[in-house]
Structure formats: C-alpha cells, structure tokens
Design a protein around this motif. Structure first.
Motif, PDB file in Angstrom:
ATOM      1  N   LEU A  75       1.282  -0.990   0.321  1.00 15.99           N
ATOM      2  CA  LEU A  75       0.182  -0.184  -0.419  1.00 15.99           C
ATOM      3  C   LEU A  75       0.750   1.471  -0.160  1.00 15.99           C
ATOM      4  O   LEU A  75       1.532   1.566   1.237  1.00 15.99           O
ATOM      5  N   ALA A  76       0.799   2.056  -0.986  1.00 16.37           N
ATOM      6  CA  ALA A  76       1.647   3.529  -1.117  1.00 16.37           C
ATOM      7  C   ALA A  76       1.367   4.622   0.029  1.00 16.37           C
ATOM      8  O   ALA A  76       2.386   5.597  -0.123  1.00 16.37           O
ATOM      9  N   MET A  77      -0.605   4.683  -0.561  1.00 20.97           N
ATOM     10  CA  MET A  77      -1.109   5.804   0.012  1.00 20.97           C
ATOM     11  C   MET A  77      -2.798   5.593   0.600  1.00 20.97           C
ATOM     12  O   MET A  77      -3.160   4.953  -0.185  1.00 20.97           O
ATOM     13  N   VAL A  78      -2.585   6.341   1.169  1.00 17.19           N
ATOM     14  CA  VAL A  78      -3.603   6.482   1.476  1.00 17.19           C
ATOM     15  C   VAL A  78      -4.661   8.252   1.294  1.00 17.19           C
ATOM     16  O   VAL A  78      -3.975   8.774   2.207  1.00 17.19           O
ATOM     17  N   GLU A  79      -5.431   8.380   0.071  1.00 20.76           N
ATOM     18  CA  GLU A  79      -5.701   9.582  -0.012  1.00 20.76           C
ATOM     19  C   GLU A  79      -6.459  10.160   0.639  1.00 20.76           C
ATOM     20  O   GLU A  79      -7.229  11.327   0.212  1.00 20.76           O
ATOM     21  N   SER A  80      -6.914   9.284   1.682  1.00 21.30           N
ATOM     22  CA  SER A  80      -8.676  10.464   2.582  1.00 21.30           C
ATOM     23  C   SER A  80      -8.234  10.150   3.884  1.00 21.30           C
ATOM     24  O   SER A  80      -8.975   9.735   4.086  1.00 21.30           O
ATOM     25  N   VAL A  81      -7.634  10.946   4.056  1.00 21.69           N
ATOM     26  CA  VAL A  81      -6.881  11.366   5.164  1.00 21.69           C
ATOM     27  C   VAL A  81      -7.954  12.417   5.929  1.00 21.69           C
ATOM     28  O   VAL A  81      -7.803  13.726   5.634  1.00 21.69           O
ATOM     29  N   ASP A  82      -9.508  12.395   6.268  1.00 23.35           N
ATOM     30  CA  ASP A  82      -9.995  13.458   6.474  1.00 23.35           C
ATOM     31  C   ASP A  82     -10.189  14.287   7.763  1.00 23.35           C
ATOM     32  O   ASP A  82     -11.359  15.578   8.055  1.00 23.35           O
TER      33      ASP A  82
ATOM     34  N   LYS B  51       2.160   7.006   3.138  1.00 22.41           N
ATOM     35  CA  LYS B  51       2.353   8.352   2.212  1.00 22.41           C
ATOM     36  C   LYS B  51       0.891   8.524   2.640  1.00 22.41           C
ATOM     37  O   LYS B  51      -0.005   7.607   2.120  1.00 22.41           O
ATOM     38  N   VAL B  52       0.214  10.255   2.456  1.00 19.57           N
ATOM     39  CA  VAL B  52      -1.039   9.952   2.938  1.00 19.57           C
ATOM     40  C   VAL B  52      -1.015  11.058   1.846  1.00 19.57           C
ATOM     41  O   VAL B  52      -0.169  12.658   1.650  1.00 19.57           O
ATOM     42  N   LEU B  53      -2.266  11.893   2.349  1.00 15.74           N
ATOM     43  CA  LEU B  53      -2.847  12.939   1.341  1.00 15.74           C
ATOM     44  C   LEU B  53      -4.056  12.861   1.974  1.00 15.74           C
ATOM     45  O   LEU B  53      -4.748  12.822   2.277  1.00 15.74           O
ATOM     46  N   LEU B  54      -4.123  14.562   2.248  1.00 14.06           N
ATOM     47  CA  LEU B  54      -5.492  14.918   3.019  1.00 14.06           C
ATOM     48  C   LEU B  54      -6.692  15.269   2.201  1.00 14.06           C
ATOM     49  O   LEU B  54      -6.606  15.708   1.351  1.00 14.06           O
ATOM     50  N   GLN B  55      -7.931  14.472   2.516  1.00 14.44           N
ATOM     51  CA  GLN B  55      -8.900  14.797   1.366  1.00 14.44           C
ATOM     52  C   GLN B  55      -9.696  15.929   1.968  1.00 14.44           C
ATOM     53  O   GLN B  55      -9.966  15.755   3.211  1.00 14.44           O
ATOM     54  N   VAL B  56      -9.798  17.205   0.864  1.00 14.25           N
ATOM     55  CA  VAL B  56     -10.432  18.451   1.060  1.00 14.25           C
ATOM     56  C   VAL B  56     -12.043  18.112   0.246  1.00 14.25           C
ATOM     57  O   VAL B  56     -12.015  17.833  -0.489  1.00 14.25           O
ATOM     58  N   ASN B  57     -13.236  19.070   1.523  1.00 13.42           N
ATOM     59  CA  ASN B  57     -14.204  18.982   0.488  1.00 13.42           C
ATOM     60  C   ASN B  57     -14.527  20.406   0.404  1.00 13.42           C
ATOM     61  O   ASN B  57     -14.390  21.236   0.503  1.00 13.42           O
ATOM     62  N   THR B  58     -14.514  20.136  -0.901  1.00  8.01           N
ATOM     63  CA  THR B  58     -14.510  21.781  -2.038  1.00  8.01           C
ATOM     64  C   THR B  58     -15.351  22.180  -2.506  1.00  8.01           C
ATOM     65  O   THR B  58     -16.036  22.969  -3.111  1.00  8.01           O
ATOM     66  N   SER B  59     -16.986  21.154  -2.308  1.00  7.05           N
ATOM     67  CA  SER B  59     -17.960  21.771  -2.377  1.00  7.05           C
ATOM     68  C   SER B  59     -18.902  21.843  -2.492  1.00  7.05           C
ATOM     69  O   SER B  59     -19.776  22.467  -2.347  1.00  7.05           O
ATOM     70  N   GLY B  60     -18.515  21.898  -0.905  1.00  4.36           N
ATOM     71  CA  GLY B  60     -19.472  22.303   0.279  1.00  4.36           C
ATOM     72  C   GLY B  60     -20.400  20.440   0.298  1.00  4.36           C
ATOM     73  O   GLY B  60     -21.703  21.878   1.165  1.00  4.36           O
ATOM     74  N   GLU B  61     -20.617  20.231  -0.060  1.00  7.11           N
ATOM     75  CA  GLU B  61     -21.449  19.359   0.602  1.00  7.11           C
ATOM     76  C   GLU B  61     -21.712  18.259   1.073  1.00  7.11           C
ATOM     77  O   GLU B  61     -20.572  17.878   1.707  1.00  7.11           O
ATOM     78  N   GLU B  62     -22.620  17.841   1.848  1.00  3.15           N
ATOM     79  CA  GLU B  62     -22.717  17.846   3.656  1.00  3.15           C
ATOM     80  C   GLU B  62     -22.591  15.566   3.084  1.00  3.15           C
ATOM     81  O   GLU B  62     -22.391  15.909   3.831  1.00  3.15           O
ATOM     82  N   SER B  63     -22.512  15.471   1.417  1.00  2.00           N
ATOM     83  CA  SER B  63     -22.778  13.924   2.012  1.00  2.00           C
ATOM     84  C   SER B  63     -21.180  14.024   1.037  1.00  2.00           C
ATOM     85  O   SER B  63     -20.623  12.906   1.047  1.00  2.00           O
ATOM     86  N   LYS B  64     -19.896  14.382   0.791  1.00  2.00           N
ATOM     87  CA  LYS B  64     -18.867  13.667   0.952  1.00  2.00           C
ATOM     88  C   LYS B  64     -17.833  14.321   2.027  1.00  2.00           C
ATOM     89  O   LYS B  64     -18.414  15.531   3.092  1.00  2.00           O
TER      90      LYS B  64
ATOM     91  N   CYS C 197       2.011  14.436   1.729  1.00  2.00           N
ATOM     92  CA  CYS C 197       2.407  14.150   0.570  1.00  2.00           C
ATOM     93  C   CYS C 197       1.101  15.581  -0.150  1.00  2.00           C
ATOM     94  O   CYS C 197       1.459  15.310  -1.465  1.00  2.00           O
ATOM     95  N   GLY C 198       0.470  15.404   0.507  1.00  2.00           N
ATOM     96  CA  GLY C 198      -0.035  16.825  -0.758  1.00  2.00           C
ATOM     97  C   GLY C 198      -1.716  16.642  -0.399  1.00  2.00           C
ATOM     98  O   GLY C 198      -2.457  16.474   0.894  1.00  2.00           O
ATOM     99  N   LEU C 199      -3.012  17.271  -0.728  1.00  2.00           N
ATOM    100  CA  LEU C 199      -4.011  17.640  -0.569  1.00  2.00           C
ATOM    101  C   LEU C 199      -5.227  16.207  -1.918  1.00  2.00           C
ATOM    102  O   LEU C 199      -4.639  16.690  -3.348  1.00  2.00           O
ATOM    103  N   MET C 200      -6.445  16.072  -1.207  1.00  2.00           N
ATOM    104  CA  MET C 200      -7.008  15.197  -2.477  1.00  2.00           C
ATOM    105  C   MET C 200      -8.490  15.675  -2.249  1.00  2.00           C
ATOM    106  O   MET C 200      -8.789  16.143  -1.342  1.00  2.00           O
ATOM    107  N   THR C 201      -9.015  15.844  -3.705  1.00  2.00           N
ATOM    108  CA  THR C 201     -10.354  16.380  -3.245  1.00  2.00           C
ATOM    109  C   THR C 201     -11.259  15.279  -4.635  1.00  2.00           C
ATOM    110  O   THR C 201     -10.928  14.936  -5.466  1.00  2.00           O
ATOM    111  N   ILE C 202     -12.635  15.215  -4.189  1.00  2.00           N
ATOM    112  CA  ILE C 202     -13.717  14.096  -5.413  1.00  2.00           C
ATOM    113  C   ILE C 202     -14.341  15.429  -6.148  1.00  2.00           C
ATOM    114  O   ILE C 202     -14.437  14.478  -7.734  1.00  2.00           O
ATOM    115  N   GLY C 203     -14.380  16.416  -5.628  1.00  2.00           N
ATOM    116  CA  GLY C 203     -15.434  16.847  -6.346  1.00  2.00           C
ATOM    117  C   GLY C 203     -17.080  17.463  -6.630  1.00  2.00           C
ATOM    118  O   GLY C 203     -18.256  16.618  -4.697  1.00  2.00           O
TER     119      GLY C 203
END
Length: 247
Positions: free
Chosen positions: A104-111, A132-145, A170-176
């Motif tokens: 497992l190289a990375m977890v992209e969804s640390v929130d 390695k981890v990325l921080l998941q950011v809720n960029t759309s403001g949706e409660e479901s995310k 390692c950085g940031l992630m978003t779903i949209g």
C-alpha cells in the motif's frame, strides 16, 4: 477465461493507452511532462483478472475505494503494484488494510485527526515504513462528501506533519461535485488550500501533490495543476454491481 472476458480485458488495456495519451496532451497544455502526472487506475467492482490485463499493458498504479475489495484483490496480483486507497476509511478497518497490503503506497482520504492518529499508530505497531497520505478536502461544500473543510486544511496538515511521525504528508485530494465531476472552482479551491498549507509548513508547492480529477474531468484537472488523477470507468468500463436476487 471466457472469450467475452478476454475481449473486455483487451478493451481495458486499449482504454488505458488512450487515457495516457490524453494525460500527455493535458500535461503539455499545463507546461509539464506526462511523467509528472500519476494515473491511478481505479478498478472498483472489477475482478483481479481485469486488473492483470492493465498491469500486463505496463501500468503499476491502482486504486480501490473499499477495504474489502483491495484486501481481496491485492494478494492475487504482483507485488510491484503501487496501491492507493482512495475511499472513506473507518478506524476499525485501518489495521486489516495495512496488515494485508504491504505494498500500500498511499492513503488519499485522510480527513480528520482521528483517522490520522489511527494510521500513525498502526503503521508503528506493524513495523512498516512511513505511509504516504493525502488530506481529503471537501471543496464542493456538500454534506454527502467526506473531507476536511478548506478552512481546516492547515490545522490538519500541521497535525499530520508534526504529530504523526509514521505518516508522510504528501499533499491534498478532492472528489468534487455529487456527479463526480468538478468545476474549475473546486480545483482552484484545492490549489488555494495547497498554497496556504505550504506557507504554514514552510515547504515549496511543488513538494505538495494535488490529487484531483477523475474520468469526467481529469484533463481540466491536469491543466489546473493536478499531479494525481484517479481514472475508473474510462479505463475499466461501468461499475458492475451484483444483481439482487428476486424473491
């Protein structure tokens, strides 16, 4: 393997090549080389045999959304695969995930801090190298995310960087948006978060990844600075869920 499966597998490998070509063109538009963009092939609901065909076409980076799926598939596939976990991760699933997937190289969804702390503890307890981890950011403001609010990015990044020695920020992630495509505003929000985080941590922005863009919008994401795109259905076709048995 049935002939229909073999045909589908060939389609997946061909689709991968098409995606890589599109990535190259989008990278050039953004003034970068294609090898500066990581393509995570997201194989949700597809069997290991289909992943193997994409692997045999030369691809090595794969992603999964569910712990059960990655734990089932990874042992059936070569150990030089770089696995990314990109789904919502519950604390009680951390140890099964890390114990079963040494590659497992990375977890992209640390929130949040809770999941960061759990990952940090388990990495230490099983004696694996820093994760390695990325921080998941809720960029759309949706409660479901899932995802930390943009205003909380700096605090969470500081926590991971300073208080979680077994994690590598390692950085940031978003779903949209809800339909899994994003607007330029979502991508710009993530880029703005990166600028704030890098300033707070004293690191150059090129050392902080942006994981944004999926099948519907990866070219736009790359043009707006994405370093990591997560491509599922464009490579593997529509997801296949088991049909419910009629009573």
């Amino acid at each position: 393997m049935s002939s229909s499966a073999a045909v589908f597998d060939g389609v997946a490998a061909t689709a991968l090549r098409s995606v890589l070509h599109r990535v190259q063109l989008a990278a050039e538009k953004s003034g970068r080389r294609a090898d500066e963009i990581r393509v995570v092939a997201v194989s949700k609901t597809k069997p290991a045999a289909v992943l193997r065909q994409v692997y045999d076409a030369g691809h090595r980076c794969f992603g999964e959304n569910y712990v059960q799926e990655i734990v089932e598939k990874a042992p059936q596939l070569p150990e030089d695969i770089e696995w990314h976990f990109i789904g919502n991760l519950q604390s009680n699933k951390v140890k099964p995930l890390l114990s079963a997937i040494p590659n497992l190289a990375m977890v992209e969804s640390v929130d949040d801090e809770k999941i960061a702390n759990r990952l940090n503890t388990v990495v230490s307890s099983i004696g694996r190298k820093p994760l390695k981890v990325l921080l998941q950011v809720n960029t759309s403001g949706e409660e479901s995310k899932s995802g930390v609010e943009p205003s909380g990015c700096v605090e969470l990044a500081k926590h991971v960087s300073l208080d979680c020695p077994n994690l590598e920020f390692c950085g940031l992630m978003t779903i949209g948006m809800l339909d899994y495509s994003s607007t330029p505003e979502n991508f710009k929000t993530l880029a703005n978060c990166r600028a704030e985080v890098c300033k707070a941590l004293g690191i150059p922005e090129e050392k902080c990844e942006l994981s944004m863009g999926m099948s519907a919008d990866f070219e736009l994401a790359i043009e707006m600075g994405s370093t990591n795109v997560r491509i599922g259905s464009t490579i593997f076709g529509p997801r296949e869920y088991p049909k419910k048995q009629s009573t």
